[in-house]
Design a protein around this motif. Structure first.
Motif, PDB file in Angstrom:
ATOM      1  N   ALA A   2       5.221  -4.971  -7.678  1.00  0.00           N
ATOM      2  CA  ALA A   2       5.039  -6.316  -8.236  1.00  0.00           C
ATOM      3  C   ALA A   2       5.874  -7.338  -7.476  1.00  0.00           C
ATOM      4  CB  ALA A   2       5.410  -6.321  -9.718  1.00  0.00           C
ATOM      5  N   THR A   3       7.101  -6.979  -7.131  1.00  0.00           N
ATOM      6  CA  THR A   3       7.956  -7.884  -6.368  1.00  0.00           C
ATOM      7  C   THR A   3       7.375  -8.147  -4.988  1.00  0.00           C
ATOM      8  OG1 THR A   3       9.898  -7.026  -7.529  1.00  0.00           O
ATOM      9  CG2 THR A   3      10.293  -8.257  -5.510  1.00  0.00           C
ATOM     10  N   ALA A   4       6.851  -7.092  -4.342  1.00  0.00           N
ATOM     11  CA  ALA A   4       6.241  -7.263  -3.022  1.00  0.00           C
ATOM     12  C   ALA A   4       5.019  -8.165  -3.094  1.00  0.00           C
ATOM     13  CB  ALA A   4       5.874  -5.900  -2.436  1.00  0.00           C
ATOM     14  N   VAL A   5       4.202  -8.028  -4.146  1.00  0.00           N
ATOM     15  CA  VAL A   5       3.031  -8.896  -4.315  1.00  0.00           C
ATOM     16  C   VAL A   5       3.467 -10.343  -4.529  1.00  0.00           C
ATOM     17  CG1 VAL A   5       1.073  -9.418  -5.818  1.00  0.00           C
ATOM     18  CG2 VAL A   5       1.546  -7.049  -5.189  1.00  0.00           C
ATOM     19  N   ALA A   6       4.490 -10.554  -5.365  1.00  0.00           N
ATOM     20  CA  ALA A   6       5.004 -11.908  -5.596  1.00  0.00           C
ATOM     21  C   ALA A   6       5.559 -12.505  -4.310  1.00  0.00           C
ATOM     22  CB  ALA A   6       6.085 -11.883  -6.679  1.00  0.00           C
ATOM     23  N   ASP A   7       6.276 -11.693  -3.515  1.00  0.00           N
ATOM     24  CA  ASP A   7       6.783 -12.167  -2.226  1.00  0.00           C
ATOM     25  C   ASP A   7       5.642 -12.575  -1.309  1.00  0.00           C
ATOM     26  OD1 ASP A   7       9.312 -11.639  -3.129  1.00  0.00           O
ATOM     27  OD2 ASP A   7       9.546  -9.758  -2.017  1.00  0.00           O
ATOM     28  N   ALA A  25       8.614   6.490 -10.673  1.00  0.00           N
ATOM     29  CA  ALA A  25       7.291   5.862 -10.757  1.00  0.00           C
ATOM     30  C   ALA A  25       7.376   4.492 -11.421  1.00  0.00           C
ATOM     31  CB  ALA A  25       6.342   6.772 -11.518  1.00  0.00           C
ATOM     32  N   CYS A  26       8.269   4.376 -12.402  1.00  0.00           N
ATOM     33  CA  CYS A  26       8.438   3.104 -13.104  1.00  0.00           C
ATOM     34  C   CYS A  26       9.009   2.032 -12.171  1.00  0.00           C
ATOM     35  CB  CYS A  26       9.341   3.303 -14.317  1.00  0.00           C
ATOM     36  SG  CYS A  26       9.685   1.792 -15.243  1.00  0.00           S
ATOM     37  N   SER A  27      10.079   2.375 -11.467  1.00  0.00           N
ATOM     38  CA  SER A  27      10.696   1.403 -10.564  1.00  0.00           C
ATOM     39  C   SER A  27       9.758   1.051  -9.415  1.00  0.00           C
ATOM     40  CB  SER A  27      12.015   1.942 -10.028  1.00  0.00           C
ATOM     41  OG  SER A  27      11.812   3.116  -9.273  1.00  0.00           O
ATOM     42  N   THR A  28       8.885   1.997  -9.031  1.00  0.00           N
ATOM     43  CA  THR A  28       7.907   1.706  -7.985  1.00  0.00           C
ATOM     44  C   THR A  28       6.995   0.563  -8.405  1.00  0.00           C
ATOM     45  OG1 THR A  28       7.934   3.974  -7.155  1.00  0.00           O
ATOM     46  CG2 THR A  28       6.005   2.647  -6.629  1.00  0.00           C
ATOM     47  N   ARG A  29       6.621   0.520  -9.692  1.00  0.00           N
ATOM     48  CA  ARG A  29       5.780  -0.589 -10.181  1.00  0.00           C
ATOM     49  C   ARG A  29       6.502  -1.926 -10.045  1.00  0.00           C
ATOM     50  NH1 ARG A  29       1.770   0.887 -15.143  1.00  0.00           N
ATOM     51  NH2 ARG A  29       0.938   2.844 -14.276  1.00  0.00           N
ATOM     52  N   TYR A  30       7.793  -1.940 -10.353  1.00  0.00           N
ATOM     53  CA  TYR A  30       8.557  -3.175 -10.198  1.00  0.00           C
ATOM     54  C   TYR A  30       8.623  -3.585  -8.729  1.00  0.00           C
ATOM     55  CZ  TYR A  30      10.065  -2.801 -15.059  1.00  0.00           C
ATOM     56  OH  TYR A  30      10.096  -2.732 -16.434  1.00  0.00           O
ATOM     57  N   LEU A  31       8.802  -2.610  -7.842  1.00  0.00           N
ATOM     58  CA  LEU A  31       8.887  -2.918  -6.412  1.00  0.00           C
ATOM     59  C   LEU A  31       7.541  -3.423  -5.887  1.00  0.00           C
ATOM     60  CD1 LEU A  31      11.037   0.101  -5.174  1.00  0.00           C
ATOM     61  CD2 LEU A  31      11.767  -2.266  -5.455  1.00  0.00           C
ATOM     62  N   VAL A  84       0.834  -1.209   0.000  1.00  0.00           N
ATOM     63  CA  VAL A  84       0.000   0.000   0.000  1.00  0.00           C
ATOM     64  C   VAL A  84       0.866   1.255   0.000  1.00  0.00           C
ATOM     65  CG1 VAL A  84      -1.690   1.319   1.326  1.00  0.00           C
ATOM     66  CG2 VAL A  84      -1.934  -1.160   1.115  1.00  0.00           C
ATOM     67  N   ILE A  85       1.915   1.257   0.829  1.00  0.00           N
ATOM     68  CA  ILE A  85       2.795   2.432   0.910  1.00  0.00           C
ATOM     69  C   ILE A  85       3.508   2.656  -0.419  1.00  0.00           C
ATOM     70  CG2 ILE A  85       4.890   3.354   1.987  1.00  0.00           C
ATOM     71  CD1 ILE A  85       3.991   2.017   4.572  1.00  0.00           C
ATOM     72  N   LEU A  86       4.001   1.581  -1.015  1.00  0.00           N
ATOM     73  CA  LEU A  86       4.694   1.714  -2.300  1.00  0.00           C
ATOM     74  C   LEU A  86       3.746   2.212  -3.382  1.00  0.00           C
ATOM     75  CD1 LEU A  86       6.903  -1.505  -2.329  1.00  0.00           C
ATOM     76  CD2 LEU A  86       7.741   0.843  -2.437  1.00  0.00           C
ATOM     77  N   TYR A  87       2.525   1.674  -3.379  1.00  0.00           N
ATOM     78  CA  TYR A  87       1.580   2.028  -4.442  1.00  0.00           C
ATOM     79  C   TYR A  87       1.125   3.479  -4.324  1.00  0.00           C
ATOM     80  CZ  TYR A  87      -2.415   1.722  -7.592  1.00  0.00           C
ATOM     81  OH  TYR A  87      -3.298   1.931  -8.621  1.00  0.00           O
ATOM     82  N   TRP A  88       0.812   3.913  -3.116  1.00  0.00           N
ATOM     83  CA  TRP A  88       0.271   5.254  -2.925  1.00  0.00           C
ATOM     84  C   TRP A  88       1.338   6.285  -2.595  1.00  0.00           C
ATOM     85  CZ3 TRP A  88      -4.333   5.991  -4.733  1.00  0.00           C
ATOM     86  CH2 TRP A  88      -5.266   4.951  -4.712  1.00  0.00           C
ATOM     87  N   GLY A  89       2.434   5.823  -1.978  1.00  0.00           N
ATOM     88  CA  GLY A  89       3.432   6.784  -1.525  1.00  0.00           C
ATOM     89  C   GLY A  89       4.528   7.086  -2.512  1.00  0.00           C
ATOM     90  N   LYS A  90       4.675   6.229  -3.549  1.00  0.00           N
ATOM     91  CA  LYS A  90       5.710   6.438  -4.557  1.00  0.00           C
ATOM     92  C   LYS A  90       7.082   6.620  -3.903  1.00  0.00           C
ATOM     93  CE  LYS A  90       2.484   8.511  -7.857  1.00  0.00           C
ATOM     94  NZ  LYS A  90       2.154   9.689  -8.692  1.00  0.00           N
TER      95      LYS A  90
END
Length: 320
Positions: free
Chosen positions: A43-48, A35-41, A24-30
């Motif tokens: 996605a990685t957090a969701v996979a984890d 912004a691009c690398s935030t999407r990768y982070l 949630v923090i990564l998605y909303w807090g950037k």
């Protein structure tokens, strides 16, 4: 044993809660470098998170500490195996895509505008996730029951033929190449090229800015790159360290020509040590973000304080 199972389950559920807050923090807090690398982070957090749920809680914790539940029915544990394996592969390959994104952003200025964009990240992550799910579908057919009680098949045991059948042997080799052998090499390569580029660029910029040892003028561009590289090297370095035992085991098995049917006690322990460290790698990214990213720390602390501050504000309103 029950106390141990309860404490293990509680620790993993706590890890799930922490990962959810991090997403949630990564998605909303950037909180990422861009912004691009935030999407990768994210996605990685969701996979984890999915790895913890399927590969740890439903498969390992459920099997060892809560035996005899519906999770041990053969069709159920076969179905659980697919998202468990796919989530682990996604966690690994999303780390690779994040490493490549930072490599392009830092080293390839011509490609940066086109590749380091939110749409491109979405396409890369979606394509990678779908392919890895498809590749792991054979796990639906790799197990058979250990026993049948009242016409109900129980437990998932790998079929003996999968160790010798050429198709399954080829699939196993493809799986070990895709995860973790190839990602291990790619992450090392991209990190080496990124660090080399930064060192060369740093020398050039210092020369152009006329800096000497006596001067200490700040360079905003290099400071931004420094923070980005710290995050990159910490995440990828953690992956390399925690996956090194599994990679060493794969190399040893390949050289010695071993499979799980021929393991002795030490090789069996070595395998499970690698599995433990591999799973641990899916629980470290939140900690890494907290250590390396000040914005993430601030928002994480604010999120942790929010319930308490809300209660205090509610009490104050009632008193007034």
């Amino acid at each position: 044993m029950n106390n141990l199972g309860d404490s293990s389950a509680q620790s993993f559920f706590s890890e799930i809660a922490v990962n959810l807050v991090a997403i949630v923090i990564l998605y909303w807090g950037k909180c990422g470098p861009s912004a691009c690398s935030t999407r990768y982070l994210v996605a990685t957090a969701v996979a984890d998170l999915l790895t913890i749920v399927f590969a740890v809680i439903l498969r390992r914790v459920g099997y060892y500490y809560f035996p005899g539940t519906f999770l041990d029915i053969t069709p159920v544990c076969s179905v659980i195996a697919v998202p468990g394996e796919a989530a682990t592969d996604c966690s690994v390959w999303f780390t690779v895509t994040f490493t490549f994104d930072r490599f392009v952003a830092i080293c390839c200025q011509k490609w940066k505008i086109k590749y380091c964009a939110g749409k491109t990240a979405a396409v890369v992550l979606t394509t990678t996730g779908v392919l890895l799910c498809f590749i792991n579908m054979p796990y639906l057919f790799i197990y058979h029951p250990l026993k049948v009680v009242d016409n109900i098949p129980w437990d998932c045991v790998r079929k003996p033929g999968t160790y010798t059948d050429p198709g399954w042997v080829g699939y196993d080799r493809l799986s070990t190449v895709l995860t973790p052998s190839l990602p291990f090499v790619l992450i090392l390569l991209f990190n080496a090229l990124t660090v080399r580029h930064i060192l060369v660029t740093s020398r050039v910029r210092k020369g152009l800015r006329g800096q000497s040892k006596a001067e200490n003028r700040s360079d905003p561009e290099m400071e931004s790159r420094r923070r980005s590289v710290i995050l990159l090297l910490t995440i990828s370095g953690s992956f390399i360290i925690l996956w090194s035992v599994s990679v060493a085991q794969l190399l040893y098995n390949t050289i010695a020509g071993l499979d799980q049917n021929t393991y002795n006690d030490s090789e069996y322990i070595f395998q499970h040590t690698g599995d433990m460290l591999m799973i641990l790698s899916c629980c470290t990214n939140t900690f890494i973000l907290g250590v390396t990213q000040s914005k993430f720390r601030q928002q994480f602390i604010s999120a942790a304080k929010y319930p308490l501050t809300s209660i205090i504000q509610l009490i104050n309103k009632q008193n007034t």
